[in-house]
Scaffold this motif. Sequence first.
Motif, PDB file in Angstrom:
ATOM      1  N   MET A  22     -55.959  37.843 -17.983  1.00  0.00           N
ATOM      2  CA  MET A  22     -55.947  36.543 -17.296  1.00  0.00           C
ATOM      3  C   MET A  22     -54.794  35.646 -17.765  1.00  0.00           C
ATOM      4  N   LYS A  66     -51.714  36.382 -15.887  1.00  0.00           N
ATOM      5  CA  LYS A  66     -51.739  35.831 -14.528  1.00  0.00           C
ATOM      6  C   LYS A  66     -51.484  34.321 -14.555  1.00  0.00           C
ATOM      7  N   LEU A  67     -52.125  33.658 -15.515  1.00  0.00           N
ATOM      8  CA  LEU A  67     -51.920  32.208 -15.641  1.00  0.00           C
ATOM      9  C   LEU A  67     -50.458  31.890 -15.921  1.00  0.00           C
ATOM     10  N   LYS A  77     -47.870  33.640 -15.175  1.00  0.00           N
ATOM     11  CA  LYS A  77     -47.055  33.893 -13.977  1.00  0.00           C
ATOM     12  C   LYS A  77     -47.051  32.647 -13.069  1.00  0.00           C
ATOM     13  N   TYR A  78     -48.248  32.105 -12.821  1.00  0.00           N
ATOM     14  CA  TYR A  78     -48.338  30.955 -11.918  1.00  0.00           C
ATOM     15  C   TYR A  78     -47.759  29.684 -12.548  1.00  0.00           C
ATOM     16  N   ARG A 101     -44.543  27.702 -11.123  1.00  0.00           N
ATOM     17  CA  ARG A 101     -44.741  26.295 -10.749  1.00  0.00           C
ATOM     18  C   ARG A 101     -43.691  25.410 -11.420  1.00  0.00           C
ATOM     19  N   ARG A 131     -39.952  26.168 -10.098  1.00  0.00           N
ATOM     20  CA  ARG A 131     -39.716  26.161  -8.651  1.00  0.00           C
ATOM     21  C   ARG A 131     -38.569  25.215  -8.264  1.00  0.00           C
ATOM     22  N   ASP A 167     -55.912  16.062  -8.963  1.00  0.00           N
ATOM     23  CA  ASP A 167     -56.683  16.823  -7.964  1.00  0.00           C
ATOM     24  C   ASP A 167     -56.718  18.331  -8.233  1.00  0.00           C
ATOM     25  N   GLU A 168     -55.578  18.877  -8.671  1.00  0.00           N
ATOM     26  CA  GLU A 168     -55.522  20.331  -8.910  1.00  0.00           C
ATOM     27  C   GLU A 168     -56.450  20.783 -10.042  1.00  0.00           C
ATOM     28  N   SER A 169     -56.885  19.818 -10.851  1.00  0.00           N
ATOM     29  CA  SER A 169     -57.778  20.167 -11.962  1.00  0.00           C
ATOM     30  C   SER A 169     -59.113  20.706 -11.448  1.00  0.00           C
ATOM     31  N   TYR A 170     -59.464  20.336 -10.207  1.00  0.00           N
ATOM     32  CA  TYR A 170     -60.710  20.839  -9.616  1.00  0.00           C
ATOM     33  C   TYR A 170     -60.654  22.351  -9.474  1.00  0.00           C
ATOM     34  N   LEU A 171     -59.451  22.876  -9.344  1.00  0.00           N
ATOM     35  CA  LEU A 171     -59.304  24.332  -9.271  1.00  0.00           C
ATOM     36  C   LEU A 171     -59.105  24.900 -10.688  1.00  0.00           C
ATOM     37  N   HIS A 228     -59.991  23.876 -13.695  1.00  0.00           N
ATOM     38  CA  HIS A 228     -61.159  23.927 -14.586  1.00  0.00           C
ATOM     39  C   HIS A 228     -62.312  24.760 -14.038  1.00  0.00           C
ATOM     40  N   LEU A 281     -61.666  27.778 -12.679  1.00  0.00           N
ATOM     41  CA  LEU A 281     -61.243  29.183 -12.746  1.00  0.00           C
ATOM     42  C   LEU A 281     -62.038  29.894 -13.845  1.00  0.00           C
TER      43      LEU A 281
END
Lengths: 261, 230
Positions: free
Chosen positions: A1, A4-5, A7-8, A12, A15, A80-84, A86, A88
Amino acid sequence: MLKKLLKYDFKRMTRILVYMYAITVVLAGLTRLVNLGNKIQFVLIIGKILEGCTFAGIVNVLVNTFVHILGTFISNFFKDESYLTHTLPVSKTQLLFSKLISSLLVIIISVVVCILSLFIIFYSPEFMTGLKGFIEMTVASFNMSAGGFVAVLVTLLFIQTCALIAMAFTAIIKANTYNEKRILYGLIWMFIYYTAISVINIVLSVIVCALSGNLAGLFAEQISQGALLCTIIVISVGYVAETIFFCYYSNKLFKKGVNVD
Amino acid sequence: MTDLLSVKNVSKSFGDKKVVDDVSFSVPKGKIVGLLGKNGSGKTTILKMINDLLTVDQGEILICGQKVSTKTKALVSFLPERTYLNPTLTVKQTFDFFEDFYSDFDREKAQDLLNDLGLDLNARLAKMSKGMKEKIQLVLVMSRRASLYVLDEPLGGVDPSTRDYIMQTILKNFGEESSILITTHLISDVEKIIDQVVFIDNGKIILNRDAEELREEQNASIDEIFRRTV
């Protein structure tokens, strides 16, 4: 994991930066090309403008690197992105380490791009001889080679960067434990942490120099070789210990739970 | 009946204000539970605690018998009120992201749902309207074969035709082995699908009943009962 983290996170953060890297290197290349041309007034003016633009590009890369690192950290963990983030199925430790590692990688790339741009503009055998001479002159009294000095300097800067990134992340996490005025608290905690690590490093350097009989050398007009060695070792160990402390503490704060708006 | 979610005596305060006060309810397997309340009644706060976005001051939350952890996060598919996707990504990249992190993500199902919306896989989220982003989120959330779906105001701020699409999507993709906890203040829109109702007001549970039983007993719709009760 974690892979994968990473990589993103890395994608990000780079970019936008990747375009800044390209622009800076291209500007440096153009500066070099123009400077190789005829030494007529017009070309010289264009060369100077391009050189200025390249320096602006370098500053832009360095500033934006830190803005992106901190911005990504805040938006991923507390906006807002923390909703995703935290929700995961990955541990808080993995989330945190992914940010730390990707941040360091981005910083290294940015620094390499900046150095490369400077070399594109200024590189010549005479420039390299001059640079080597300058470093040798600086380190002559410390019985150290130019290569050794550069290696020590790079290592110290790297360790210090690790500590500062970990410190900034901890300050942001700490600030977000409050219900309001989080930006203000973030800045206050950053100031407190930075002051604390600076004072600790100075005090430890003085103590170690005193214990090893190098105290006089530390406060001499030109620092003695023994005192310099003591200071480098103490500061290096200090930054490593501080990085470990900040990682541990921010992980502990995270594990207690977050309070997302 | 096995409870997929148990909320036991949970309380949460922000400063001096107690926003969730000694709340207890459970979500059994195979049921759709509606957590219904007015705006600011504490619904979202409860869902945030279930999803580890807020700490619990008192009480306990169990998902499939386990405390909220990395393990339970793999079992829960959460649709928040906010758009949580990275706007710089394309729809395809968000699918890749979900596929990377959720082993229960069904890409084919997501693709089918996306086709229903007539959306391009390469469309960038930044160029989409808020409503469209919410639909993409719903597609992602409902394309997981999760045990528990937690949906926070999925019908809030959308037009009636979109509401129908959302309701259809929820029903079409909900399996017998899973459960749904849905919050809303638009009760008339969800009342046909919910099996159990939990009314919440000022952070306290004021009613927790089987929806059908309640309707028969009071000879009124859930919406009417809610208006009378809260």
